[in-house]
Design a protein around this motif. Structure first.
Motif, PDB file in Angstrom:
ATOM      1  N   SER A 188       0.846  -1.048   0.080  1.00 26.11           N
ATOM      2  CA  SER A 188       0.015   0.010   0.102  1.00 26.11           C
ATOM      3  C   SER A 188       0.886   1.163  -0.008  1.00 26.11           C
ATOM      4  N   ARG A 189       0.301   2.277  -0.523  1.00 27.37           N
ATOM      5  CA  ARG A 189       1.177   3.669  -0.787  1.00 27.37           C
ATOM      6  C   ARG A 189       1.476   3.946   0.842  1.00 27.37           C
ATOM      7  N   VAL A 190       0.565   3.804   1.749  1.00 26.23           N
ATOM      8  CA  VAL A 190       0.784   4.412   3.269  1.00 26.23           C
ATOM      9  C   VAL A 190       2.069   3.517   3.723  1.00 26.23           C
ATOM     10  N   SER A 191       1.872   2.191   3.802  1.00 25.56           N
ATOM     11  CA  SER A 191       3.020   1.543   4.446  1.00 25.56           C
ATOM     12  C   SER A 191       4.360   1.717   3.229  1.00 25.56           C
ATOM     13  N   ALA A 192       4.276   1.935   1.973  1.00 24.97           N
ATOM     14  CA  ALA A 192       5.479   2.403   1.414  1.00 24.97           C
ATOM     15  C   ALA A 192       6.146   3.570   1.795  1.00 24.97           C
ATOM     16  N   GLY A 193       5.173   4.601   1.887  1.00 27.12           N
ATOM     17  CA  GLY A 193       5.663   5.823   2.290  1.00 27.12           C
ATOM     18  C   GLY A 193       6.334   5.737   3.645  1.00 27.12           C
ATOM     19  N   LYS A 194       5.736   4.942   4.616  1.00 29.29           N
ATOM     20  CA  LYS A 194       6.395   4.919   5.870  1.00 29.29           C
ATOM     21  C   LYS A 194       7.746   4.238   5.919  1.00 29.29           C
ATOM     22  N   TYR A 195       8.004   3.307   4.964  1.00 35.20           N
ATOM     23  CA  TYR A 195       9.332   2.629   4.953  1.00 35.20           C
ATOM     24  C   TYR A 195      10.294   3.521   4.078  1.00 35.20           C
ATOM     25  N   LEU A 196       9.785   4.230   3.143  1.00 35.98           N
ATOM     26  CA  LEU A 196      10.876   5.268   2.632  1.00 35.98           C
ATOM     27  C   LEU A 196      11.026   6.383   3.422  1.00 35.98           C
ATOM     28  N   ILE A 197      10.367   6.711   4.292  1.00 36.21           N
ATOM     29  CA  ILE A 197      10.664   7.712   5.453  1.00 36.21           C
ATOM     30  C   ILE A 197      11.708   7.146   6.380  1.00 36.21           C
ATOM     31  N   GLY A 198      11.495   5.907   6.539  1.00 36.48           N
ATOM     32  CA  GLY A 198      12.541   5.058   7.427  1.00 36.48           C
ATOM     33  C   GLY A 198      13.785   4.895   6.953  1.00 36.48           C
ATOM     34  N   LEU A 199      13.674   4.497   5.667  1.00 38.21           N
ATOM     35  CA  LEU A 199      15.114   4.409   4.877  1.00 38.21           C
ATOM     36  C   LEU A 199      15.707   5.915   4.793  1.00 38.21           C
ATOM     37  N   THR A 200      15.002   6.922   4.699  1.00 41.92           N
ATOM     38  CA  THR A 200      15.539   8.168   4.674  1.00 41.92           C
ATOM     39  C   THR A 200      16.335   8.602   6.014  1.00 41.92           C
ATOM     40  N   GLU A 201      15.825   8.081   7.135  1.00 36.29           N
ATOM     41  CA  GLU A 201      16.265   8.307   8.486  1.00 36.29           C
ATOM     42  C   GLU A 201      17.529   7.591   8.902  1.00 36.29           C
ATOM     43  N   MET A 202      17.538   6.415   8.124  1.00 37.20           N
ATOM     44  CA  MET A 202      18.720   5.492   8.249  1.00 37.20           C
ATOM     45  C   MET A 202      19.797   6.039   7.474  1.00 37.20           C
ATOM     46  N   GLY A 203      19.580   6.839   6.454  1.00 33.02           N
ATOM     47  CA  GLY A 203      20.729   7.397   5.650  1.00 33.02           C
ATOM     48  C   GLY A 203      20.796   6.501   4.004  1.00 33.02           C
ATOM     49  N   VAL A 204      19.791   5.846   4.129  1.00 33.49           N
ATOM     50  CA  VAL A 204      19.964   4.927   2.781  1.00 33.49           C
ATOM     51  C   VAL A 204      19.363   5.488   1.660  1.00 33.49           C
ATOM     52  N   LEU A 205      18.333   6.445   1.774  1.00 31.65           N
ATOM     53  CA  LEU A 205      17.682   7.278   0.821  1.00 31.65           C
ATOM     54  C   LEU A 205      18.101   8.805   1.149  1.00 31.65           C
ATOM     55  N   GLU A 206      17.830   9.557   0.371  1.00 29.68           N
ATOM     56  CA  GLU A 206      17.560  11.020   0.294  1.00 29.68           C
ATOM     57  C   GLU A 206      16.350  11.561  -0.246  1.00 29.68           C
ATOM     58  N   MET A 207      15.594  12.480   0.296  1.00 26.80           N
ATOM     59  CA  MET A 207      14.333  12.974  -0.112  1.00 26.80           C
ATOM     60  C   MET A 207      14.414  14.181  -0.360  1.00 26.80           C
ATOM     61  N   ASP A 208      13.638  14.566  -1.545  1.00 24.21           N
ATOM     62  CA  ASP A 208      13.453  16.186  -1.868  1.00 24.21           C
ATOM     63  C   ASP A 208      11.934  16.437  -2.295  1.00 24.21           C
TER      64      ASP A 208
END
Length: 235
Positions: A188-208
């Motif tokens: 689901s989009r909501v769950s995907a969004g939660k994990y993407l935020i998590g990956l950003t906090e881990m330093g795995v992703l960058e967000m714009d």
């Protein structure tokens, strides 16, 4: 329950901090302020246990705010969360009584370590009038052990993280959104969004934030330069 005041002038970052705060047992986000003036006014009206403090704010300087809080004798603990990595800022924050200092971007496990260590310290101080050396040493060891741990955040599973990561890899070097990851992974989009935020906090992703001609800005993500190396510790 430890009552936390989040001091951050970026509403989106503030929401991210609130989200991660909710993943750690015993903490509650009780307020948000975006300037020193607002913080000082709130502290006069309500008691908080802990401040998550940013240093770089448009209208305020977090270090000056911390100094003013100490000058006024307000009994509150502070964890600094900031992109400021110069030794002068770090030293000043610690000299003014910050219990921890996190440099952005950081992994969620580091924030959780800071909060868990603070919770144990808070519990000990509330339950006992006197402490012995072994109890103080235990607090130091606890923080070190939690910092080195690579556990997932509350509500996250390794299996789902692996699915999300495969979808991220499928997007390659292009910017992608939670909707894109949802379409590729079937989550689901909501769950995907939660994990993407998590990956950003881990330093795995960058967000714009990508602004279109109509409507709200969309959160878009890309793989961080060292993202592939960091994710291996979690999957």
């Amino acid at each position: 329950m430890i009552k936390v005041l989040i001091v951050e002038d970026d509403p989106m970052v503030s929401e991210m901090n609130k989200f991660y705060l909710q993943q750690v047992e015993g903490f509650r986000a009780d307020g948000w302020a975006s300037s020193a003036e607002e913080v000082l006014g709130m502290l006069e009206k309500q008691a908080y246990d802990l401040i998550l403090l940013d240093i770089y704010m448009k209208e305020s300087n977090g270090l000056e705010l911390l100094s003013e809080i100490r000058r006024r004798g307000v009994k509150i603990d502070v964890i600094v969360i900031s992109a400021a990595s110069d030794k002068e800022s770090i030293q000043e924050a610690l000299q003014n009584g910050a219990v921890d200092y996190l440099i952005k971007p950081f992994e969620f496990s580091r924030l959780r370590a800071a909060l868990n260590g603070y919770r144990e310290q808070n519990k000990l101080f509330r339950s006992q009038e006197r402490l012995n050396q072994s109890e103080l040493d235990r607090l130091s060891r606890f923080k070190q052990e939690r910092t080195s741990s690579q556990e997932l955040a509350k509500g996250f599973t390794r299996q789902t993280l692996q699915t999300i990561w495969r979808a991220v890899e499928a997007c390659g070097s292009e910017l992608f959104s939670a909707e894109d990851i949802s379409a590729v992974s079937g989550i689901s989009r909501v769950s995907a969004g939660k994990y993407l935020i998590g990956l950003t906090e881990m330093g795995v992703l960058e967000m714009d934030l990508v602004y279109g001609s109509i409507g709200r800005p969309v959160q878009k993500y890309r793989l961080a330069p060292n993202g592939k190396g960091l994710i291996t510790k979690y999957i």
